[in-house]
Design an enzyme around this catalytic site. Structure first.
Site, mmCIF file in Angstrom:
data_model
loop_
_atom_site.group_PDB
_atom_site.id
_atom_site.type_symbol
_atom_site.label_atom_id
_atom_site.label_comp_id
_atom_site.label_asym_id
_atom_site.label_seq_id
_atom_site.Cartn_x
_atom_site.Cartn_y
_atom_site.Cartn_z
ATOM 1 N N HIS A 187 -8.772 -11.553 3.073
ATOM 2 C CA HIS A 187 -7.953 -12.338 2.175
ATOM 3 C C HIS A 187 -6.880 -13.252 2.936
ATOM 4 O O HIS A 187 -6.520 -12.981 4.233
ATOM 5 C CB HIS A 187 -7.222 -11.371 1.246
ATOM 6 C CG HIS A 187 -8.141 -10.633 0.429
ATOM 7 N ND1 HIS A 187 -7.426 -9.983 -0.720
ATOM 8 C CD2 HIS A 187 -9.444 -10.331 0.284
ATOM 9 C CE1 HIS A 187 -8.528 -9.357 -1.253
ATOM 10 N NE2 HIS A 187 -9.548 -9.668 -0.821
ATOM 11 N N CYS A 206 -3.262 -6.775 0.008
ATOM 12 C CA CYS A 206 -2.493 -7.504 0.577
ATOM 13 C C CYS A 206 -0.795 -7.324 0.551
ATOM 14 O O CYS A 206 -0.284 -7.502 1.620
ATOM 15 C CB CYS A 206 -3.009 -9.008 0.087
ATOM 16 S SG CYS A 206 -4.407 -9.726 0.633
ATOM 17 N N CYS A 219 -2.935 -9.140 -3.794
ATOM 18 C CA CYS A 219 -3.397 -7.857 -4.431
ATOM 19 C C CYS A 219 -2.940 -6.885 -3.919
ATOM 20 O O CYS A 219 -2.024 -6.786 -2.712
ATOM 21 C CB CYS A 219 -5.161 -7.928 -4.266
ATOM 22 S SG CYS A 219 -5.595 -7.724 -2.504
ATOM 23 N N GLU A 240 -3.840 -13.650 2.692
ATOM 24 C CA GLU A 240 -2.537 -13.155 2.953
ATOM 25 C C GLU A 240 -2.728 -12.284 4.562
ATOM 26 O O GLU A 240 -2.085 -12.228 5.495
ATOM 27 C CB GLU A 240 -1.967 -12.290 2.111
ATOM 28 C CG GLU A 240 -1.484 -13.148 0.728
ATOM 29 C CD GLU A 240 -2.678 -13.037 -0.315
ATOM 30 O OE1 GLU A 240 -2.352 -13.299 -1.255
ATOM 31 O OE2 GLU A 240 -4.068 -13.014 0.168
#
Length: 158
Positions: A49, A82, A79, A51
């Site tokens: 992801h 993250c 999320c 991040e």
């Protein structure tokens, strides 16, 4: 630069991403350290992801796993995976544009994980999020970008 300026960078980057319409920027002392987008699809890595990719790059560039003093700007609320990485890395501040409910309304399922873990949005997170800034402008930009990305990749969004 303002939080809106940095989030605009994350949103612009995300709008060009093949791995999902999510972007993240990490700064220290208002200087850009890393910027990233989701790399899930091209890398076949469900943890790639934006991040997490930005955290990995920042740690490599700074030569540390402790990102105290760094600020993350993201196109959307992180999320749970993250958020955990942000907390473990010690990021000092987090700003984000779109909310998890915005993402869910477009078809992304992060809200399900938040509900599963019963994490209330922002109210009990142990770091400042969007401290005293008008996030509505960036939120509108991020939601429009995600809708456009989703429409281009999968046809019209209903």
């Amino acid at each position: 630069m303002t939080p809106y300026d940095w989030i605009s960078v994350a949103i612009k980057d995300a709008s060009m991403s093949l791995g999902g319409p999510f972007g993240a920027v990490i700064t220290k002392d208002d200087k850009l350290i890393a910027r990233a987008t989701n790399l899930v699809v091209p890398n076949h890595d469900p943890t790639a992801h934006a991040e997490i990719v930005a955290i990995r790059e920042t740690c490599q560039l700074l030569g540390t796993h402790n990102l105290t003093g760094c600020t993350m700007y993201a196109s959307c609320s992180p999320c749970p995976m993250c958020l955990a990485a942000i907390l473990w890395a010690g990021v000092s501040e987090l700003y984000f544009a779109a909310t998890r409910k915005d993402a869910a309304s477009i078809g992304f399922q992060d809200a399900i994980l938040h509900d599963l873990f019963r994490i209330p949005p922002r109210t009990k997170w142990p770091l400042p999020t969007n401290p005293q800034w008008p996030s509505w402008r960036a939120r509108n930009d991020a939601v429009a970008m995600m809708k456009a990305w989703k429409g281009e990749m999968y046809g019209a969004v209903s």
